[in-house]
Design an enzyme around this catalytic site. Sequence first.
Site, short mmCIF file in Angstrom:
data_model
loop_
_atom_site.label_atom_id
_atom_site.label_comp_id
_atom_site.label_asym_id
_atom_site.label_seq_id
_atom_site.Cartn_x
_atom_site.Cartn_y
_atom_site.Cartn_z
N LYS A 252 0.76 -1.57 0.00
CA LYS A 252 0.27 -0.09 0.11
C LYS A 252 0.85 1.00 -0.04
O LYS A 252 0.35 2.13 -0.69
CB LYS A 252 -1.18 0.11 1.39
CG LYS A 252 -2.06 -1.08 1.02
CD LYS A 252 -3.21 -1.13 1.36
CE LYS A 252 -4.37 -1.64 1.42
NZ LYS A 252 -5.76 -1.29 2.31
N LYS B 1 -5.04 -9.60 -5.88
CA LYS B 1 -5.55 -9.74 -5.79
C LYS B 1 -7.32 -8.71 -5.99
O LYS B 1 -6.66 -7.88 -6.19
CB LYS B 1 -5.55 -9.85 -4.06
CG LYS B 1 -6.58 -10.00 -3.08
CD LYS B 1 -6.18 -9.78 -2.46
CE LYS B 1 -6.52 -7.97 -0.81
NZ LYS B 1 -7.62 -7.85 -0.56
N LYS C 284 -11.08 -4.36 -3.27
CA LYS C 284 -12.65 -2.94 -3.95
C LYS C 284 -11.97 -2.03 -3.81
O LYS C 284 -12.72 -0.79 -4.67
CB LYS C 284 -13.02 -3.46 -2.05
CG LYS C 284 -12.61 -3.24 -1.01
CD LYS C 284 -13.99 -3.42 -0.20
CE LYS C 284 -13.74 -4.11 1.41
NZ LYS C 284 -12.44 -3.49 1.96
P1 ATP Z 1 -9.17 -3.12 0.00
O1 ATP Z 1 -9.09 -3.04 -1.35
O2 ATP Z 1 -9.36 -1.63 0.97
O3 ATP Z 1 -7.52 -3.28 1.36
P2 ATP Z 1 -9.73 -5.67 0.26
O4 ATP Z 1 -10.82 -5.76 -1.26
O5 ATP Z 1 -8.92 -6.04 0.20
O6 ATP Z 1 -9.92 -3.61 0.90
P3 ATP Z 1 -10.45 -6.13 2.97
O7 ATP Z 1 -11.88 -5.25 3.40
O8 ATP Z 1 -9.06 -5.72 3.28
O9 ATP Z 1 -10.85 -5.75 1.56
O10 ATP Z 1 -10.93 -7.78 3.35
C1 ATP Z 1 -11.95 -8.45 4.18
C2 ATP Z 1 -11.94 -10.03 4.63
O11 ATP Z 1 -12.08 -10.05 2.99
C3 ATP Z 1 -10.29 -10.44 4.56
O12 ATP Z 1 -9.68 -11.24 5.35
C4 ATP Z 1 -9.70 -10.02 3.42
O13 ATP Z 1 -8.75 -11.06 3.15
C5 ATP Z 1 -10.29 -10.47 2.18
N1 ATP Z 1 -10.65 -10.18 1.40
C6 ATP Z 1 -10.79 -10.12 0.18
N2 ATP Z 1 -10.29 -9.35 -1.21
C7 ATP Z 1 -9.61 -10.52 -0.91
C8 ATP Z 1 -9.88 -11.51 -2.14
N3 ATP Z 1 -9.23 -11.02 -3.48
N4 ATP Z 1 -9.63 -12.91 -2.73
C9 ATP Z 1 -9.94 -13.47 -1.01
N5 ATP Z 1 -10.13 -12.58 0.22
C10 ATP Z 1 -10.43 -11.37 0.40
#
Ligand code: ATP
Length: 336
Positions: A117, A201, A204
């Site tokens: 990040k 990955k 969002k």
């Molecule tokens: P950001 O982009 O703001 O970092 P994020 O999309 O990574 O957000 P989080 O809110 O940080 O999502 O994650 C919430 C949960 O969902 C965490 O347990 C994370 O490991 C899981 N998660 C998020 N994106 C994925 C993905 N692409 N595959 C598997 N698990 C995910």
Amino acid sequence: MTESTKKPVIFSGMQPSGALTLGSFLGALKNWVALSEEYDCYYCIVDLHAITTRQEPADLRRRCLEQIAQYIACGLDPAKNTLFIQSHVPAHSELGWILNCYTMFGELSRMTQFKDKSARNTDNINAGLFTYPALMAADILLYQANLVPVGDDQRQHVELARDIATRFNGVHGDVFTIPEAFIPKTTEGARVMSLADPTRKMSKSEPTGGCVYLMDKPETILKSFKRAVTDSDAEVRYDIKEKPGVSNLMSIYSSTTGKSFETIEAEFAGQGYGAFKEAVGESVIERFRPIREQAEALLQDKTYLTQVYTEAANHAAYTANKTLRKVQKKLGFVAK
Ligand code: ATP
Ligand code: LTN
């Protein structure tokens, strides 16, 4: 949920940093729902974490409400699960600060999420982004959580939370339960990759055009899958190194249909990618349809949603404050 229910405790959280995606659903929410009957579950909207990157205030406010509605629509019953907003329980910030003093600079420097990040947000490498895992440890430890269901990308943070808890207990006696991470197997969405770049990955807060959102309309979902990046050899076969795009689509299809990779390979043998992509898209559409419809209906009832997160915050604060008071006493803070 009454005090006398002695189920093991779960804590997990999601950032309101963007609309929930297929990654949020398969990597987290789906497992939260599966675990929600057997455990005493605290599922949090971690707005304090979200501000480690800049948020538009109006969007943040709206997304928190949408996220509560989506939690419920995915099957989390607010009567059985504590669905709350992190900033409503000040104990998170308070313990977060304390645990900063039990977290080492070197440990934080090794966190891959920080490295990622900070590399992507060079104009805002703030101290909160760096110390984020101490706050995450506070989230988990306040509730004496036994289990923390997360996606694979969060494994390192949960490991650090364990180390922080062990260190604190080593100095002050048994205060914290040592939590375990619960990470789904790869085939069930441990890491859902971007449809535009299957080496990254699906995230969002980083819309690379490769996200599928929980609230997307069916035609949008289908379009996203039809556009998904694959490869040129037109064979539906699982091979994460050579065929990351196809393998990602197979993982998604396997999660939504329960079919094994062998079954999927047989189903699309000799058919090319067109039919395969469409089938994956349709399976996601069917999985999301009832969730989207219920979330939309719930969002019409703001009074109900307010009641859900207010009651949940009161319940969470009660539990969290008990741990916080214990910690403060151990540290030698003068009682009020
Ligand atoms: P950001 O982009 O703001 O970092 P994020 O999309 O990574 O957000 P989080 O809110 O940080 O999502 O994650 C919430 C949960 O969902 C965490 O347990 C994370 O490991 C899981 N998660 C998020 N994106 C994925 C993905 N692409 N595959 C598997 N698990 C995910
Ligand atoms: N760091 C997590 C979100 C998160 C979390 C938590 C997950 C904050 N606090 C406590 C599990 C337990 C993320 O970025 N996905």
